[in-house]
Motif scaffolding. Structure first.
Motif, PDB file in Angstrom:
ATOM      1  N   UNK A 105       0.813  -1.218   0.000  1.00 53.85           N
ATOM      2  CA  UNK A 105       0.000   0.000   0.000  1.00 53.85           C
ATOM      3  C   UNK A 105       0.850   1.274   0.000  1.00 53.85           C
ATOM      4  N   UNK A 106       1.780   1.360   0.945  1.00 49.08           N
ATOM      5  CA  UNK A 106       2.573   2.593   1.097  1.00 49.08           C
ATOM      6  C   UNK A 106       3.944   2.242   1.644  1.00 49.08           C
ATOM      7  N   UNK A 107       4.829   3.220   1.562  1.00 46.48           N
ATOM      8  CA  UNK A 107       6.148   3.037   2.170  1.00 46.48           C
ATOM      9  C   UNK A 107       6.546   4.300   2.907  1.00 46.48           C
ATOM     10  N   UNK A 108       7.293   4.112   3.990  1.00 49.49           N
ATOM     11  CA  UNK A 108       7.887   5.200   4.758  1.00 49.49           C
ATOM     12  C   UNK A 108       9.386   4.966   4.657  1.00 49.49           C
ATOM     13  N   UNK A 109      10.127   5.991   4.232  1.00 48.79           N
ATOM     14  CA  UNK A 109      11.535   5.777   3.960  1.00 48.79           C
ATOM     15  C   UNK A 109      12.350   6.996   4.362  1.00 48.79           C
ATOM     16  N   UNK A 110      13.604   6.764   4.803  1.00 53.14           N
ATOM     17  CA  UNK A 110      14.485   7.889   5.115  1.00 53.14           C
ATOM     18  C   UNK A 110      15.140   8.416   3.849  1.00 53.14           C
ATOM     19  N   UNK A 111      15.308   9.721   3.829  1.00 48.68           N
ATOM     20  CA  UNK A 111      16.052  10.375   2.746  1.00 48.68           C
ATOM     21  C   UNK A 111      16.915  11.416   3.438  1.00 48.68           C
ATOM     22  N   UNK A 112      18.188  11.066   3.612  1.00 50.09           N
ATOM     23  CA  UNK A 112      19.065  11.927   4.395  1.00 50.09           C
ATOM     24  C   UNK A 112      18.643  11.882   5.849  1.00 50.09           C
ATOM     25  N   UNK A 113      18.425  13.052   6.447  1.00 52.45           N
ATOM     26  CA  UNK A 113      17.997  13.120   7.842  1.00 52.45           C
ATOM     27  C   UNK A 113      16.484  13.260   7.965  1.00 52.45           C
ATOM     28  N   UNK A 114      15.758  13.142   6.859  1.00 50.91           N
ATOM     29  CA  UNK A 114      14.308  13.293   6.871  1.00 50.91           C
ATOM     30  C   UNK A 114      13.627  11.957   6.596  1.00 50.91           C
TER      31      UNK A 114
END
Length: 156
Positions: A105-114
């Motif tokens: 359904x969805x993904x939560x992922x880090x990008x740098x420090x965010x």
């Protein structure tokens, strides 16, 4: 009279053909995105433990807490790497009892420090603070992500 009816039927058939083509293209793109993400997750799993020191320092310190889940079991997840949400077997947060959630359904992922959240072409959409996502959006503490009937809070 018959010519007018045939003309209407011709346009109706043409519209159905275009709707079918649009549906097929959407399905293809969704499946392609899902395949790409699963491939990236597999490659990331192979490379786990070999992160450079500067990468470890910039990892975000946010966590996810499943606040409202259909089967009622509360859980907390660190967002050090990508977290996927859905009913599928490979998802980090599996919501088997949620019939409104897609398999991926969805993904939560880090990008740098965010930390970012992105809908993966789900049927019912992903919502951030009750607003439907139309692309990747940065998360902050206190945000609420709704996937189907499941609500995930961003904490810490």
């Amino acid at each position: 009279m018959a010519n007018g009816l045939l003309e209407i039927l011709r346009y109706f058939l043409l519209a159905l053909i275009w709707l079918f083509i649009a549906y097929a293209a959407r399905t293809f793109l969704s499946d392609h995105r899902r395949y790409r993400l699963q491939r990236e997750a597999a490659l990331a799993a192979e490379g786990a433990g070999r992160a450079a020191p500067e990468e470890v320092e910039t990892r975000p310190q946010l966590r996810l807490r499943v606040a409202e889940l259909s089967d009622g079991r509360p859980e907390t997840y660190d967002v050090g790497r990508e977290v996927t949400v859905g009913r599928g077997e490979g998802c980090t947060i599996r919501v088997l009892a949620d019939s409104y959630a897609s398999s991926l359904h969805a993904r939560v992922f880090p990008r740098g420090a965010e930390v970012w959240v992105e809908d993966l072409g789900s049927t019912n959409g992903t919502y951030l603070n009750e607003r439907r996502l139309d692309g990747p959006v940065r998360l902050k503490r206190g945000d609420r992500v709704r996937v189907g009937g499941t609500v995930i809070e961003v904490i810490r």
